[in-house]
Write a protein that holds these residues in place. Structure first.
Motif, PDB file in Angstrom:
ATOM      1  N   ALA A   1       6.714 -93.189  -0.420  1.00 43.05           N
ATOM      2  CA  ALA A   1       7.611 -92.894   0.700  1.00 43.05           C
ATOM      3  C   ALA A   1       6.818 -92.533   1.949  1.00 43.05           C
ATOM      4  O   ALA A   1       7.134 -92.987   3.051  1.00 43.05           O
ATOM      5  N   LYS A   2       5.748 -91.736   1.802  1.00 40.20           N
ATOM      6  CA  LYS A   2       4.926 -91.354   2.947  1.00 40.20           C
ATOM      7  C   LYS A   2       4.252 -92.568   3.569  1.00 40.20           C
ATOM      8  O   LYS A   2       4.212 -92.738   4.784  1.00 40.20           O
ATOM      9  N   LYS A   3       3.693 -93.431   2.734  1.00 38.24           N
ATOM     10  CA  LYS A   3       3.006 -94.613   3.254  1.00 38.24           C
ATOM     11  C   LYS A   3       3.973 -95.574   3.908  1.00 38.24           C
ATOM     12  O   LYS A   3       3.641 -96.256   4.865  1.00 38.24           O
ATOM     13  N   SER A   4       5.201 -95.624   3.390  1.00 40.49           N
ATOM     14  CA  SER A   4       6.214 -96.500   3.977  1.00 40.49           C
ATOM     15  C   SER A   4       6.597 -96.011   5.367  1.00 40.49           C
ATOM     16  O   SER A   4       6.760 -96.793   6.302  1.00 40.49           O
ATOM     17  N   ILE A   5       6.699 -94.677   5.518  1.00 36.98           N
ATOM     18  CA  ILE A   5       7.085 -94.106   6.805  1.00 36.98           C
ATOM     19  C   ILE A   5       5.980 -94.293   7.837  1.00 36.98           C
ATOM     20  O   ILE A   5       6.208 -94.651   8.991  1.00 36.98           O
ATOM     21  N   THR A   6       4.732 -94.065   7.427  1.00 40.66           N
ATOM     22  CA  THR A   6       3.610 -94.164   8.362  1.00 40.66           C
ATOM     23  C   THR A   6       3.136 -95.592   8.564  1.00 40.66           C
ATOM     24  O   THR A   6       2.226 -95.847   9.352  1.00 40.66           O
ATOM     25  N   GLY A   7       3.703 -96.526   7.816  1.00 38.35           N
ATOM     26  CA  GLY A   7       3.339 -97.929   7.970  1.00 38.35           C
ATOM     27  C   GLY A   7       2.017 -98.276   7.348  1.00 38.35           C
ATOM     28  O   GLY A   7       1.403 -99.281   7.686  1.00 38.35           O
ATOM     29  N   GLU A   8       1.534 -97.431   6.415  1.00 38.16           N
ATOM     30  CA  GLU A   8       0.228 -97.662   5.811  1.00 38.16           C
ATOM     31  C   GLU A   8       0.302 -98.502   4.549  1.00 38.16           C
ATOM     32  O   GLU A   8      -0.725 -98.827   3.976  1.00 38.16           O
ATOM     33  N   ILE A   9       1.498 -98.860   4.096  1.00 36.93           N
ATOM     34  CA  ILE A   9       1.628 -99.485   2.777  1.00 36.93           C
ATOM     35  C   ILE A   9       1.322-100.976   2.845  1.00 36.93           C
ATOM     36  O   ILE A   9       2.161-101.779   3.229  1.00 36.93           O
ATOM     37  N   ASP A  10       0.071-101.294   2.572  1.00 38.71           N
ATOM     38  CA  ASP A  10      -0.370-102.675   2.385  1.00 38.71           C
ATOM     39  C   ASP A  10       0.210-103.646   3.414  1.00 38.71           C
ATOM     40  O   ASP A  10       0.939-104.572   3.079  1.00 38.71           O
ATOM     41  N   ARG A  11      -0.101-103.439   4.646  1.00 36.42           N
ATOM     42  CA  ARG A  11       0.383-104.321   5.713  1.00 36.42           C
ATOM     43  C   ARG A  11      -0.202-105.717   5.532  1.00 36.42           C
ATOM     44  O   ARG A  11      -1.399-105.903   5.413  1.00 36.42           O
ATOM     45  N   THR A  12       0.671-106.718   5.516  1.00 35.78           N
ATOM     46  CA  THR A  12       0.234-108.094   5.300  1.00 35.78           C
ATOM     47  C   THR A  12      -0.364-108.673   6.576  1.00 35.78           C
ATOM     48  O   THR A  12       0.237-108.597   7.648  1.00 35.78           O
ATOM     49  N   CYS A  13      -1.526-109.269   6.445  1.00 34.17           N
ATOM     50  CA  CYS A  13      -2.195-109.900   7.585  1.00 34.17           C
ATOM     51  C   CYS A  13      -1.498-111.213   7.925  1.00 34.17           C
ATOM     52  O   CYS A  13      -0.955-111.899   7.055  1.00 34.17           O
ATOM     53  N   VAL A  14      -1.509-111.586   9.213  1.00 36.14           N
ATOM     54  CA  VAL A  14      -0.838-112.802   9.660  1.00 36.14           C
ATOM     55  C   VAL A  14      -1.464-114.053   9.040  1.00 36.14           C
ATOM     56  O   VAL A  14      -0.820-115.095   8.905  1.00 36.14           O
ATOM     57  N   PHE A  15      -2.744-113.965   8.625  1.00 36.73           N
ATOM     58  CA  PHE A  15      -3.421-115.116   8.015  1.00 36.73           C
ATOM     59  C   PHE A  15      -3.148-115.230   6.509  1.00 36.73           C
ATOM     60  O   PHE A  15      -3.522-116.242   5.901  1.00 36.73           O
ATOM     61  N   SER A  16      -2.543-114.207   5.903  1.00 35.56           N
ATOM     62  CA  SER A  16      -2.341-114.210   4.451  1.00 35.56           C
ATOM     63  C   SER A  16      -1.526-115.414   3.997  1.00 35.56           C
ATOM     64  O   SER A  16      -0.525-115.776   4.627  1.00 35.56           O
ATOM     65  N   LYS A  17      -1.986-116.043   2.923  1.00 35.14           N
ATOM     66  CA  LYS A  17      -1.331-117.199   2.296  1.00 35.14           C
ATOM     67  C   LYS A  17      -1.304-118.439   3.204  1.00 35.14           C
ATOM     68  O   LYS A  17      -0.537-119.367   2.962  1.00 35.14           O
ATOM     69  N   LYS A  18      -2.147-118.424   4.250  1.00 38.14           N
ATOM     70  CA  LYS A  18      -2.213-119.593   5.143  1.00 38.14           C
ATOM     71  C   LYS A  18      -3.611-120.198   5.212  1.00 38.14           C
ATOM     72  O   LYS A  18      -3.761-121.313   5.696  1.00 38.14           O
ATOM     73  N   ILE A  19      -4.613-119.483   4.733  1.00 38.82           N
ATOM     74  CA  ILE A  19      -5.995-119.949   4.827  1.00 38.82           C
ATOM     75  C   ILE A  19      -6.411-120.570   3.501  1.00 38.82           C
ATOM     76  O   ILE A  19      -6.354-119.911   2.456  1.00 38.82           O
ATOM     77  N   TYR A  20      -6.828-121.847   3.531  1.00 46.20           N
ATOM     78  CA  TYR A  20      -7.193-122.574   2.315  1.00 46.20           C
ATOM     79  C   TYR A  20      -8.582-123.197   2.469  1.00 46.20           C
ATOM     80  O   TYR A  20      -9.010-123.546   3.566  1.00 46.20           O
ATOM     81  N   CYS A  21      -9.242-123.358   1.329  1.00 51.68           N
ATOM     82  CA  CYS A  21     -10.546-124.015   1.278  1.00 51.68           C
ATOM     83  C   CYS A  21     -10.347-125.530   1.242  1.00 51.68           C
ATOM     84  O   CYS A  21      -9.603-126.039   0.393  1.00 51.68           O
ATOM     85  N   SER A  22     -11.004-126.255   2.126  1.00 52.96           N
ATOM     86  CA  SER A  22     -10.859-127.715   2.146  1.00 52.96           C
ATOM     87  C   SER A  22     -11.736-128.386   1.091  1.00 52.96           C
ATOM     88  O   SER A  22     -11.566-129.567   0.806  1.00 52.96           O
ATOM     89  N   ILE A  23     -12.650-127.624   0.483  1.00 54.47           N
ATOM     90  CA  ILE A  23     -13.536-128.209  -0.527  1.00 54.47           C
ATOM     91  C   ILE A  23     -12.863-128.249  -1.894  1.00 54.47           C
ATOM     92  O   ILE A  23     -12.817-129.294  -2.543  1.00 54.47           O
ATOM     93  N   CYS A  24     -12.312-127.111  -2.329  1.00 47.92           N
ATOM     94  CA  CYS A  24     -11.695-127.056  -3.673  1.00 47.92           C
ATOM     95  C   CYS A  24     -10.184-126.867  -3.629  1.00 47.92           C
ATOM     96  O   CYS A  24      -9.511-126.973  -4.653  1.00 47.92           O
ATOM     97  N   GLY A  25      -9.631-126.551  -2.456  1.00 41.70           N
ATOM     98  CA  GLY A  25      -8.187-126.396  -2.327  1.00 41.70           C
ATOM     99  C   GLY A  25      -7.666-125.004  -2.631  1.00 41.70           C
ATOM    100  O   GLY A  25      -6.462-124.743  -2.508  1.00 41.70           O
ATOM    101  N   ALA A  26      -8.543-124.077  -3.026  1.00 41.12           N
ATOM    102  CA  ALA A  26      -8.113-122.728  -3.366  1.00 41.12           C
ATOM    103  C   ALA A  26      -7.728-121.946  -2.117  1.00 41.12           C
ATOM    104  O   ALA A  26      -8.199-122.231  -1.002  1.00 41.12           O
ATOM    105  N   ILE A  27      -6.882-120.938  -2.293  1.00 37.12           N
ATOM    106  CA  ILE A  27      -6.507-120.068  -1.181  1.00 37.12           C
ATOM    107  C   ILE A  27      -7.655-119.103  -0.914  1.00 37.12           C
ATOM    108  O   ILE A  27      -8.454-118.797  -1.804  1.00 37.12           O
ATOM    109  N   CYS A  28      -7.755-118.634   0.317  1.00 38.61           N
ATOM    110  CA  CYS A  28      -8.829-117.709   0.688  1.00 38.61           C
ATOM    111  C   CYS A  28      -8.321-116.276   0.725  1.00 38.61           C
ATOM    112  O   CYS A  28      -7.152-116.027   1.052  1.00 38.61           O
ATOM    113  N   SER A  29      -9.202-115.334   0.389  1.00 37.74           N
ATOM    114  CA  SER A  29      -8.870-113.916   0.363  1.00 37.74           C
ATOM    115  C   SER A  29      -9.588-113.175   1.475  1.00 37.74           C
ATOM    116  O   SER A  29     -10.686-113.568   1.901  1.00 37.74           O
TER     117      SER A  29
END
Length: 509
Positions: free
Chosen positions: A291-319
């Motif tokens: 609840a505290k992290k949700s209020i302060t906005g600290e709970i695992d904020r998703t980056c705008v690049f998440s699930k959009k960056i891929y490797c062109s060599i093997c096709g895997a997603i990037c972390s």
């Protein structure tokens, strides 16, 4: 008087009807599955033993409700085969097996009639080839629909009563438990993982870090641990031995849909319904921390690049890796497992941002030479699609008109107003015309892909026209315009929402 010689018409044998059957049971119980097997065997023999019929297949749905056609895979495959002109007639045990939703039933039957396909309902003793078939079907399906809703209401009443008394047994088994005699019992190995998740969170690890830790220490066979799963485990009261019932609810009218219960229905909290895995003290600490992290906005904020960056060599997603103080980098997950499996070098997040700025500003300056010709081509394609749509409508009307002709011809032949040779010849000619129209329909299949591309291209144009050249990276602009990013060791390729691909060279390292 001149002598007249009668030349008899060539007697053609009428084409064998391609007949299929559809069967459905609403649950996967043994009795229902036995019933389904009997239906399949019955219709297979019925069709194959008729010399005037050609077997076109049996389509079956197991354990699927008839109140909607969305999840009925075989029913939808049957409709697709009818649209492709592979079936002339469909046999069904009863109208309730075909559909319990009146709107779906009538919509499907009308489409089949327009394709020249008739549907016969054995129990009710009628088919859609007759003039009053649709009226009878609407009445029977309306009764079946009300019967289904009545059964649903009775089942809900019984479930709610068991919830109020604390005797409700859930079908869902949370991770870490197994069911023995309808009772949740901790499963030793997985219960240990649940304990590890709670302890890790209380020790200061983030939800993302816990997910990565579990994927390393306790990897799953066919999937991976993700932050959403970890968050759900941390919030689940079943791990302290309690049960909260009716977290979701189903609507009372068709179409039946399930929603998250955020106060629309009553909830029932039952204490000590089974053995817990986590102490109530630790559970409360975790809930307060969430609840505290949700209020302060600290709970695992998703980056705008998440699930959009891929490797062109093997096709895997990037972390995303690295502490914020030193700057984040994006790494191929395959490369992280073993450098020998993928040779992609990591890329700094600020380099991705600068590459997008360059692509965006270049596209904004050159949109008249890049986007406007594309829009013109798509508009031309839309005109062709509109012409194709009009042609499909005309073909559908022709098929329906020919089907009526065939029906009328059969009636007057039955009444004895036309001789057998003439009936065979005319019937064969009509069937040939119907087949030709169906083949033309299949060749003029419609696709709305170009229309979607046009709409998304115009969205890009609107964004470029309403936004000044970017000096700093704008997350909202990136999120609106970019679908996917492919990284190689030499270039960064941005795939926009309309499918257009633009590349920027990587900085030399």
């Amino acid at each position: 008087m001149p002598q007249v010689q009668v030349i008899q018409p060539i007697q053609q044998q009428p084409k064998r009807l391609r007949v299929a059957a559809y069967a459905r049971v609403s649950s996967d119980s043994e009795d229902q599955l036995n019933s389904l097997a009997v239906q399949v065997d019955y219709y297979t023999h019925l069709i194959q033993e008729n010399p005037n019929w050609e077997f076109a297949g049996i389509y079956t749905d197991e354990g699927i409700t008839g109140t909607s056609t969305k999840r009925r895979e075989q029913f939808n495959r049957l409709m697709d085969d009818c649209r492709a002109g592979l079936i002339d007639r469909v046999l069904v045990k009863s109208a309730s097996r075909f559909a319990r939703n009146t709107a779906d039933a009538l919509s499907s039957v009308r489409e089949l009639k327009s394709l020249g396909v008739t549907v016969a309902f054995e129990k009710e003793g009628f088919d859609t080839e007759t003039s009053n078939g649709e009226m009878l079907l609407s009445i029977i399906c309306a009764v079946a629909q009300e019967e289904s809703l009545s059964i649903s209401q009775n089942m809900k009443w019984g479930i709610h009563k068991r919830m109020r008394t604390g005797n409700y047994i859930t079908n869902a088994t949370p991770f870490g438990y197994t069911q023995i005699n309808h009772q949740l019992v901790p499963e030793k190995n997985n219960a240990m993982i649940v304990n590890d998740i709670f302890k890790s969170y209380l020790s200061g690890m983030s939800i993302n870090e816990i997910a990565e830790h579990l994927n390393t220490i306790y990897p799953k066979e066919n999937s991976k641990w993700n932050p959403r799963t970890i968050h759900a485990i941390l919030r689940n009261e079943k791990y302290i031995g309690d049960s909260l019932y009716q977290k979701t609810y189903t609507t009372d009218s068709l179409p039946l849909k399930r929603y998250l219960n955020t106060g629309q229905r009553s909830k029932y909290y039952a204490m000590e319904t089974h053995e817990g895995i986590i102490s109530k003290t630790d559970y409360e600490k975790v809930q307060n921390l969430l609840a505290k992290k949700s209020i302060t906005g600290e709970i695992d904020r998703t980056c705008v690049f998440s699930k959009k960056i891929y490797c062109s060599i093997c096709g895997a997603i990037c972390s995303r890796k690295g502490p914020p103080t030193q700057g984040f980098v994006w790494c191929c997950r395959t490369h992280l497992q073993s450098k020998a499996l993928c040779l992609l070098k990591s890329i700094r997040e600020d380099e991705l941002q600068q590459a997008f700025l360059s692509i965006y500003n270049r596209l904004q300056c050159n949109q008249k030479t890049i986007l406007e010709p594309l829009v013109d081509d798509l508009l031309g394609l839309r005109h062709l699609q509109e012409q194709k749509y009009k042609k499909r409508l005309a073909l559908g009307e022709d098929i329906q008109h020919l089907a009526k002709q065939k029906h009328n011809l059969t009636r007057i032949h039955t009444l004895g107003y036309i001789e057998e040779p003439q009936f065979i010849e005319r019937s064969a000619a009509i069937e040939q015309q119907i087949r030709e129209r169906k083949q033309q329909l299949s060749r003029n299949d419609m696709s709305n892909t170009s229309e979607k591309i046009l709409q998304k291209t115009r969205l890009i144009q609107k964004k470029l026209s309403s936004t000044p050249p970017l000096e700093l990276f704008d997350e909202s602009v990136f999120k609106e315009l970019v679908k996917k990013v492919l990284i190689s060791n030499t270039a960064i390729q941005f795939e926009l929402i309309n499918g257009m691909k633009l590349s920027e060279s990587r900085a030399a390292t």
